[in-house]
Design a protein around this motif. Structure first.
Motif, PDB file in Angstrom:
ATOM      1  N   HIS A   6       0.842  -1.196   0.000  1.00 44.23           N
ATOM      2  CA  HIS A   6       0.000   0.000   0.000  1.00 44.23           C
ATOM      3  C   HIS A   6       0.879   1.248   0.000  1.00 44.23           C
ATOM      4  O   HIS A   6       1.410   1.654   1.029  1.00 44.23           O
ATOM      5  N   ASN A  26      -5.137   7.608   3.925  1.00 45.38           N
ATOM      6  CA  ASN A  26      -4.312   6.904   4.904  1.00 45.38           C
ATOM      7  C   ASN A  26      -5.123   6.067   5.883  1.00 45.38           C
ATOM      8  O   ASN A  26      -4.564   5.180   6.538  1.00 45.38           O
ATOM      9  N   THR A  53      -6.567   2.608   3.506  1.00 42.19           N
ATOM     10  CA  THR A  53      -5.856   1.486   4.129  1.00 42.19           C
ATOM     11  C   THR A  53      -6.834   0.411   4.570  1.00 42.19           C
ATOM     12  O   THR A  53      -6.586  -0.796   4.401  1.00 42.19           O
ATOM     13  N   PHE A  57       2.591  -1.793   4.586  1.00 40.02           N
ATOM     14  CA  PHE A  57       2.090  -0.425   4.701  1.00 40.02           C
ATOM     15  C   PHE A  57       3.263   0.539   4.676  1.00 40.02           C
ATOM     16  O   PHE A  57       4.173   0.447   5.511  1.00 40.02           O
ATOM     17  N   GLY A 102      -3.191   4.653  10.255  1.00 38.62           N
ATOM     18  CA  GLY A 102      -3.002   3.557   9.309  1.00 38.62           C
ATOM     19  C   GLY A 102      -2.167   2.442   9.907  1.00 38.62           C
ATOM     20  O   GLY A 102      -2.458   1.253   9.727  1.00 38.62           O
ATOM     21  N   CYS A 131      -3.300  -1.529  10.763  1.00 38.35           N
ATOM     22  CA  CYS A 131      -2.542  -2.748  10.445  1.00 38.35           C
ATOM     23  C   CYS A 131      -2.427  -3.638  11.671  1.00 38.35           C
ATOM     24  O   CYS A 131      -2.628  -4.871  11.594  1.00 38.35           O
TER      25      CYS A 131
END
Length: 348
Positions: A107, A128, A132, A149, A190, A194
């Motif tokens: 990404h 973001n 994401t 990421f 972001g 994750c």
């Protein structure tokens, strides 16, 4: 002229295809890359496509960006190849893609320069966070083995400690109650997304915190100070510095940033965050302007920024990264700030 038509750039890409990476882990795989036409995404795609052609990696690339016209111009040599697939999509919207498989998702889509932050602060934040989120959901539906990421040095904010460089466990100061905070705060969010997907949905994800990246693949719309310096230098014009230039930052050449992505993709620890930086590319903004002016045979001049420019500027005056953790994976940069600047100017 397309950058791929330049022999020097092709030779640079060819050299990177011989990096001592565990390339076999990418053999016969597929990689989905958002932000495909950006400075980092386009360089990464060039490298992987060259690896396919030169070494038979047989890695299929699925590229995503918003503007197909730009992608067709940038990736003209690839559109008729079986190992390349392109989709024009806005990742802030639901990603309606045809059935596909992607072993890896990288990404890289984001607003990454001051004018974009100032003119589209909402879009900056949504890309973001919402973008994401959409890509993490997509990764879970296409058989993704690892999600990458691309975060930023800006998540650290201002270094208000006695430590010279930020380590991955450190955190500086960000005034969140400003328009400019949208970029670093949304990059932080972001990263947090994750981690949430790792723990709630068993996603395998890794994070790269890139220092300020530059190189021949930078976009003409890039309004960062270094990009403006380089454009002026390439045109043999005076370098315009819009501050006293005391800002002390880490920088990374685009090719080194791309090799770092591959090292973390293939060798990084699940959930790990890795700074991408090298002390040989730490420099003040004033010295950076002087370095480019020297290469260009011009001089540095000072100018007051306009309102939109100053609104998008980072407020951090010292943001150096400690890249020790990444080096332990085996990553080594090929360029210092001096050689990277020289190389970029020769390709612009």
């Amino acid at each position: 002229m397309n950058l791929l038509d330049k022999k020097q750039y092709r030779e640079e890409i060819r050299a990177l295809t011989s990096l001592p990476l565990p390339w076999e882990r990418l053999q016969d795989s597929s990689i989905l890359i958002s932000g495909a036409t950006g400075m980092i995404g386009s360089y990464l795609i060039d490298l992987l496509m060259a690896k396919n052609q030169l070494h038979g990696l047989n890695c299929r690339i699925c590229a995503i960006s918003r503007r197909e016209e730009n992608a067709r111009a940038r990736f003209a040599p690839y559109f008729d190849r079986d190992d390349f697939q392109y989709f024009s999509r806005d990742i802030n919207q639901e990603l309606a893609l045809p059935p596909l498989h992607a072993d890896y998702v990288i990404h890289g889509a984001s607003n990454t320069h001051p004018v974009a932050y100032a003119s589209d602060p909402i879009g900056t934040i949504l890309t973001n966070i919402t973008g994401t989120h959409h890509l993490l959901d997509l990764a879970g539906s296409v058989g993704c083995r690892r999600f990458v990421f691309l975060s930023s040095v800006e998540i650290y904010g201002e270094n208000n400690t006695s430590a010279l460089r930020f380590r991955e466990r450190d955190c500086g100061y960000i005034d969140c109650n400003t328009m400019r905070a949208g970029y670093p705060e949304s990059k932080r969010a972001g990263e947090a997304l994750c981690q949430a997907y790792i723990h709630q949905k068993a996603m395998d994800a890794v994070i790269l915190r890139l220092s300020r990246v530059y190189g021949p693949t930078m976009l003409s719309s890039d309004s960062k100070a270094l990009a403006q310096f380089l454009k002026k230098g390439a045109a043999k014009e005076d370098i315009v510095l819009k501050s006293e230039g005391r800002q002390y930052y880490s920088y990374t050449y685009a090719g080194d940033a791309v090799s770092a992505i591959l090292w973390v993709l293939l060798c990084g620890e699940k959930g790990g965050a890795y700074n991408v930086a090298d002390p040989a590319s730490d420099i003040t903004l004033k010295d950076l302007a002087s370095l480019i002016a020297e290469h260009a045979g011009t001089k540095v001049v000072y100018e007051i920024p306009d309102t939109s420019e100053s609104a998008g500027y980072s407020k951090a005056t010292r943001a150096l990264l400690d890249g020790t953790k990444l080096r332990r994976l085996g990553w080594e940069p090929r360029h210092t700030i001096q050689s990277g600047i020289a190389n970029t100017l020769s390709l612009l």
